[in-house]
Design an enzyme around this catalytic site. Structure first.
Site, PDB file in Angstrom:
ATOM      1  CG  ASN A 193      -0.271   0.102   2.523  1.00 35.17           C
ATOM      2  OD1 ASN A 193       0.961   0.075   2.596  1.00 35.17           O
ATOM      3  ND2 ASN A 193      -1.045   0.224   3.603  1.00 35.17           N
ATOM      4  CE  LYS A 223      11.355  -0.339   8.302  1.00 34.20           C
ATOM      5  NZ  LYS A 223      12.598  -0.614   7.620  1.00 34.20           N
ATOM      6  CB  SER A 239      12.072  -9.212  14.549  1.00 38.14           C
ATOM      7  OG  SER A 239      13.011  -8.401  15.208  1.00 38.14           O
ATOM      8  CE1 TYR A 265       8.008  -4.595  13.742  1.00 38.71           C
ATOM      9  CE2 TYR A 265       9.821  -4.962  15.288  1.00 38.71           C
ATOM     10  CZ  TYR A 265       9.262  -5.131  14.030  1.00 38.71           C
ATOM     11  OH  TYR A 265       9.947  -5.831  13.073  1.00 38.71           O
ATOM     12  CE  LYS A 274       7.608  -8.154  12.605  1.00 37.94           C
ATOM     13  NZ  LYS A 274       7.024  -8.385  11.278  1.00 37.94           N
TER      14      LYS A 274
HETATM   15  P1  NAD Z   1       9.542  -1.609   4.995  1.00 41.99           P
HETATM   16  O1  NAD Z   1       8.705  -0.649   5.733  1.00 41.99           O
HETATM   17  O2  NAD Z   1      10.624  -1.085   4.110  1.00 41.99           O
HETATM   18  O3  NAD Z   1       8.624  -2.600   4.123  1.00 41.99           O
HETATM   19  C1  NAD Z   1       7.333  -2.958   4.518  1.00 41.99           C
HETATM   20  C2  NAD Z   1       6.420  -2.675   3.342  1.00 41.99           C
HETATM   21  O4  NAD Z   1       5.101  -3.087   3.678  1.00 41.99           O
HETATM   22  C3  NAD Z   1       6.348  -1.200   2.982  1.00 41.99           C
HETATM   23  O5  NAD Z   1       6.612  -1.064   1.594  1.00 41.99           O
HETATM   24  C4  NAD Z   1       4.915  -0.794   3.326  1.00 41.99           C
HETATM   25  O6  NAD Z   1       4.423   0.203   2.433  1.00 41.99           O
HETATM   26  C5  NAD Z   1       4.176  -2.104   3.231  1.00 41.99           C
HETATM   27  N1  NAD Z   1       2.988  -2.240   4.079  1.00 41.99           N
HETATM   28  C6  NAD Z   1       2.899  -2.022   5.422  1.00 41.99           C
HETATM   29  N2  NAD Z   1       1.655  -2.282   5.846  1.00 41.99           N
HETATM   30  C7  NAD Z   1       0.938  -2.694   4.763  1.00 41.99           C
HETATM   31  C8  NAD Z   1      -0.395  -3.113   4.569  1.00 41.99           C
HETATM   32  N3  NAD Z   1      -1.288  -3.149   5.573  1.00 41.99           N
HETATM   33  N4  NAD Z   1      -0.803  -3.453   3.315  1.00 41.99           N
HETATM   34  C9  NAD Z   1       0.067  -3.412   2.273  1.00 41.99           C
HETATM   35  N5  NAD Z   1       1.335  -3.021   2.406  1.00 41.99           N
HETATM   36  C10 NAD Z   1       1.783  -2.667   3.637  1.00 41.99           C
HETATM   37  O7  NAD Z   1      10.158  -2.620   6.084  1.00 41.99           O
HETATM   38  P2  NAD Z   1      11.321  -3.710   5.946  1.00 41.99           P
HETATM   39  O8  NAD Z   1      12.494  -3.202   6.696  1.00 41.99           O
HETATM   40  O9  NAD Z   1      11.465  -4.115   4.546  1.00 41.99           O
HETATM   41  O10 NAD Z   1      10.686  -4.869   6.808  1.00 41.99           O
HETATM   42  C11 NAD Z   1       9.980  -5.931   6.212  1.00 41.99           C
HETATM   43  C12 NAD Z   1       9.508  -6.875   7.295  1.00 41.99           C
HETATM   44  O11 NAD Z   1      10.638  -7.354   8.036  1.00 41.99           O
HETATM   45  C13 NAD Z   1       8.574  -6.262   8.333  1.00 41.99           C
HETATM   46  O12 NAD Z   1       7.613  -7.230   8.686  1.00 41.99           O
HETATM   47  C14 NAD Z   1       9.477  -5.963   9.499  1.00 41.99           C
HETATM   48  O13 NAD Z   1       8.785  -5.954  10.712  1.00 41.99           O
HETATM   49  C15 NAD Z   1      10.434  -7.138   9.425  1.00 41.99           C
HETATM   50  N6  NAD Z   1      11.732  -6.898  10.051  1.00 41.99           N
HETATM   51  C16 NAD Z   1      12.464  -5.809   9.670  1.00 41.99           C
HETATM   52  C17 NAD Z   1      13.697  -5.567  10.270  1.00 41.99           C
HETATM   53  C18 NAD Z   1      14.509  -4.348   9.905  1.00 41.99           C
HETATM   54  O14 NAD Z   1      15.389  -3.974  10.689  1.00 41.99           O
HETATM   55  N7  NAD Z   1      14.297  -3.734   8.760  1.00 41.99           N
HETATM   56  C19 NAD Z   1      14.179  -6.453  11.245  1.00 41.99           C
HETATM   57  C20 NAD Z   1      13.415  -7.570  11.594  1.00 41.99           C
HETATM   58  C21 NAD Z   1      12.177  -7.779  10.987  1.00 41.99           C
HETATM   59  C1  WQD Z   2      21.656  -0.809  16.599  1.00 39.92           C
HETATM   60  C2  WQD Z   2      22.637  -0.315  17.655  1.00 39.92           C
HETATM   61  C3  WQD Z   2      21.700   1.279  19.193  1.00 39.92           C
HETATM   62  C4  WQD Z   2      21.006   4.475  16.314  1.00 39.92           C
HETATM   63  C5  WQD Z   2      15.943  -2.499  15.802  1.00 39.92           C
HETATM   64  C6  WQD Z   2      14.637  -3.046  16.329  1.00 39.92           C
HETATM   65  C7  WQD Z   2      14.564  -4.512  16.115  1.00 39.92           C
HETATM   66  C8  WQD Z   2      14.830  -4.884  14.664  1.00 39.92           C
HETATM   67  C9  WQD Z   2      16.072  -4.242  14.148  1.00 39.92           C
HETATM   68  C10 WQD Z   2      12.758  -5.052  13.494  1.00 39.92           C
HETATM   69  C11 WQD Z   2      22.016  -0.206  19.044  1.00 39.92           C
HETATM   70  C12 WQD Z   2      22.803   1.916  18.358  1.00 39.92           C
HETATM   71  C13 WQD Z   2      21.364   3.266  16.911  1.00 39.92           C
HETATM   72  C14 WQD Z   2      21.764   5.646  16.630  1.00 39.92           C
HETATM   73  C15 WQD Z   2      23.165   4.333  18.060  1.00 39.92           C
HETATM   74  N1  WQD Z   2      13.794  -4.407  13.805  1.00 39.92           N
HETATM   75  N2  WQD Z   2      22.419   3.207  17.755  1.00 39.92           N
HETATM   76  N3  WQD Z   2      22.822   5.521  17.485  1.00 39.92           N
HETATM   77  O1  WQD Z   2      17.839  -1.498  18.146  1.00 39.92           O
HETATM   78  O2  WQD Z   2      19.241  -3.467  17.380  1.00 39.92           O
HETATM   79  O3  WQD Z   2      17.000  -3.160  16.492  1.00 39.92           O
HETATM   80  O4  WQD Z   2      16.051  -2.844  14.424  1.00 39.92           O
HETATM   81  O5  WQD Z   2      12.358  -6.106  13.875  1.00 39.92           O
HETATM   82  O6  WQD Z   2      13.310  -4.914  16.513  1.00 39.92           O
HETATM   83  O7  WQD Z   2      14.557  -2.748  17.710  1.00 39.92           O
HETATM   84  O8  WQD Z   2      18.772  -1.611  15.774  1.00 39.92           O
HETATM   85  O9  WQD Z   2      19.834  -0.011  14.258  1.00 39.92           O
HETATM   86  O10 WQD Z   2      18.256   0.861  16.032  1.00 39.92           O
HETATM   87  O11 WQD Z   2      20.469  -0.040  16.704  1.00 39.92           O
HETATM   88  O12 WQD Z   2      24.135   4.268  18.844  1.00 39.92           O
HETATM   89  O13 WQD Z   2      21.480   6.738  16.152  1.00 39.92           O
HETATM   90  O14 WQD Z   2      23.042   1.022  17.305  1.00 39.92           O
HETATM   91  O15 WQD Z   2      21.763   1.739  20.510  1.00 39.92           O
HETATM   92  O16 WQD Z   2      23.004  -0.566  19.967  1.00 39.92           O
HETATM   93  P1  WQD Z   2      18.229  -2.414  17.084  1.00 39.92           P
HETATM   94  P2  WQD Z   2      19.279  -0.129  15.626  1.00 39.92           P
END
Ligand code: NAD
Ligand code: WQD
Length: 341
Positions: free
Chosen positions: A34, A87, A127, A152, A156
């Site tokens: 979306n 996210k 995650s 969040y 998960k």
């Molecule tokens: P992102 O925000 O770049 O991608 C998510 C996409 O989903 C976006 O393009 C958004 O527009 C779309 N979206 C959200 N809600 C929607 C809905 N209801 N209908 C249709 N589209 C929708 O995020 P990402 O970093 O690519 O993360 C992808 C997945 O991985 C997520 O589930 C996130 O929680 C998980 N994840 C991400 C990280 C990270 O650090 N990036 C870490 C662990 C898990």
């Molecule tokens: C990494 C390290 C910060 C920013 C998050 C979500 C987690 C997962 C991944 C989705 C930490 C430090 C950060 C800054 C800093 N996402 N930091 N200055 O916190 O490990 O995880 O993203 O599932 O759920 O919580 O990732 O990149 O925010 O931080 O010093 O400006 O960098 O303290 O130690 P994090 P992050």
């Protein structure tokens, strides 16, 4: 053609990289997004890299009627990779209902449609946040969940529980949850990468934006942790390696290689890297001097986490191959492209 895969959230950061790897490996890709956190041009960028334009539908997965109509229109989907979710950890604390509604309803609606349309397989974006601060490192998949630090993180955990409960009573439905550690970097073409809205909450986009002059200074959150240099330790994984893990997971499902119909895997490199090590690597690899200062710890941060990846290595036949140098080089190449540097 290996199969036709619905990639939800395929215009986003990890989804777009996975769409590329799926196409490269012989899958057809259909994207639903979306665009709440991404841009439609990403679909053209996927075409630029692969030579194939995935079909794209723009709607909200929480809209059950639209989703049902989508499956009627787009016949022959064989599997789903579900990335779409909200996210941002901090935002989830402020807007918990938005997170519960979006992240839970989208999954529930998809599972309903798997049943209606006899689609057996779904890969889910989980995650490492489900573990909180684990008692033992490296963290294995049998480590129990800790109470979630944020709504969040809770979504998960709940989504994993939903899939587990559904799998128990539906032998014909199969799930794999991939527990990502810290995805960073970008495709080496610099055609796709992470596009954070506003001020980045995550470390690597904040680093690249600081080097690009968009942010004045990076704050390092705490240098008094019990780690080698006092800064917090994470398992950073290149987004292309992470994307490849999804292809392996889908291959496992279509090849009927699952041992149980609900499985979960850590997806990391197995290496712990501190914040200061990330900064120093970025400076060395890109030849940029980074402006940073040490500030207080960030509330809710875990001190140290990195993965035991044996299960993914052995069962998925997958192993991360790109190191932290490559992650920083590719993240910077992408930032330079976005910022016209
Ligand atoms: P992102 O925000 O770049 O991608 C998510 C996409 O989903 C976006 O393009 C958004 O527009 C779309 N979206 C959200 N809600 C929607 C809905 N209801 N209908 C249709 N589209 C929708 O995020 P990402 O970093 O690519 O993360 C992808 C997945 O991985 C997520 O589930 C996130 O929680 C998980 N994840 C991400 C990280 C990270 O650090 N990036 C870490 C662990 C898990
Ligand atoms: C990494 C390290 C910060 C920013 C998050 C979500 C987690 C997962 C991944 C989705 C930490 C430090 C950060 C800054 C800093 N996402 N930091 N200055 O916190 O490990 O995880 O993203 O599932 O759920 O919580 O990732 O990149 O925010 O931080 O010093 O400006 O960098 O303290 O130690 P994090 P992050």
């Amino acid at each position: 053609m290996k199969g036709k895969i619905l990639v939800t959230g395929g215009a986003g950061y990890i989804g777009s990289h996975t769409a590329v790897e799926l196409i490269k490996s012989g899958y057809e890709v259909v994207i639903v997004d979306n665009l709440s956190n991404s841009r439609a041009e990403v679909i053209d960028s996927i075409q630029k890299i692969t030579g194939t334009k995935p079909s794209f539908y723009n709607f909200d997965l929480c809209d059950a009627e639209k989703l049902s109509g989508f499956f009627k229109a787009e016949k022959g989907i064989t599997g789903i990779i579900h990335f779409a979710a909200s996210k941002a950890v901090g935002e989830s604390v402020q807007k918990p209902l938005l997170y519960y509604r979006n992240n839970l309803n989208s999954l529930i609606n998809l599972i309903d449609q798997m049943k209606v349309n006899s689609i057996p397989d779904l890969v889910f974006s989980s995650s490492c946040t489900v573990y909180g601060q684990p008692d033992k490192l490296p963290v294995t998949e049998d480590t129990p969940f800790k109470t979630a630090e944020s709504p969040y993180g809770n979504t998960k955990q709940i989504c994993e529980e939903i899939m587990q409960d559904v799998a128990k009573v539906n032998d014909d439905l199969n799930f794999i949850a991939l527990r990502y550690f810290n995805p960073v970097g970008a495709h080496e073409s610099a055609e796709i990468g992470e596009l954070p809205l506003g001020v980045p909450a995550n470390l690597v986009p904040f680093i690249t934006q600081t080097a690009a002059g968009i942010r004045k200074e990076l704050s390092v959150f705490g240098d008094d942790y019990d780690t080698s240099d006092g800064t917090a330790v994470r398992d950073y994984i290149h987004v292309v390696d992470l994307a490849e893990a999804h292809v392996k997971a889908m291959d496992r499902m279509i090849g009927k290689k699952q041992k149980r119909n609900y499985e979960y895997f850590n997806v990391g490199t197995g290496n712990g890297t501190s914040v200061l090590e990330v900064i120093k690597t970025f400076e060395r690899v890109t030849n940029q001097k980074l402006n940073y200062k040490i500030v207080d710890r960030r509330p809710g941060d875990v001190v140290k986490i990195y993965a035991n990846t044996d299960l993914a290595n052995n069962e998925l036949g997958w192993k991360a191959s790109l190191g932290i140098d490559q992650m920083m080089a590719d993240a910077w190449r992408w930032q330079k492209k976005v910022s016209n540097i």
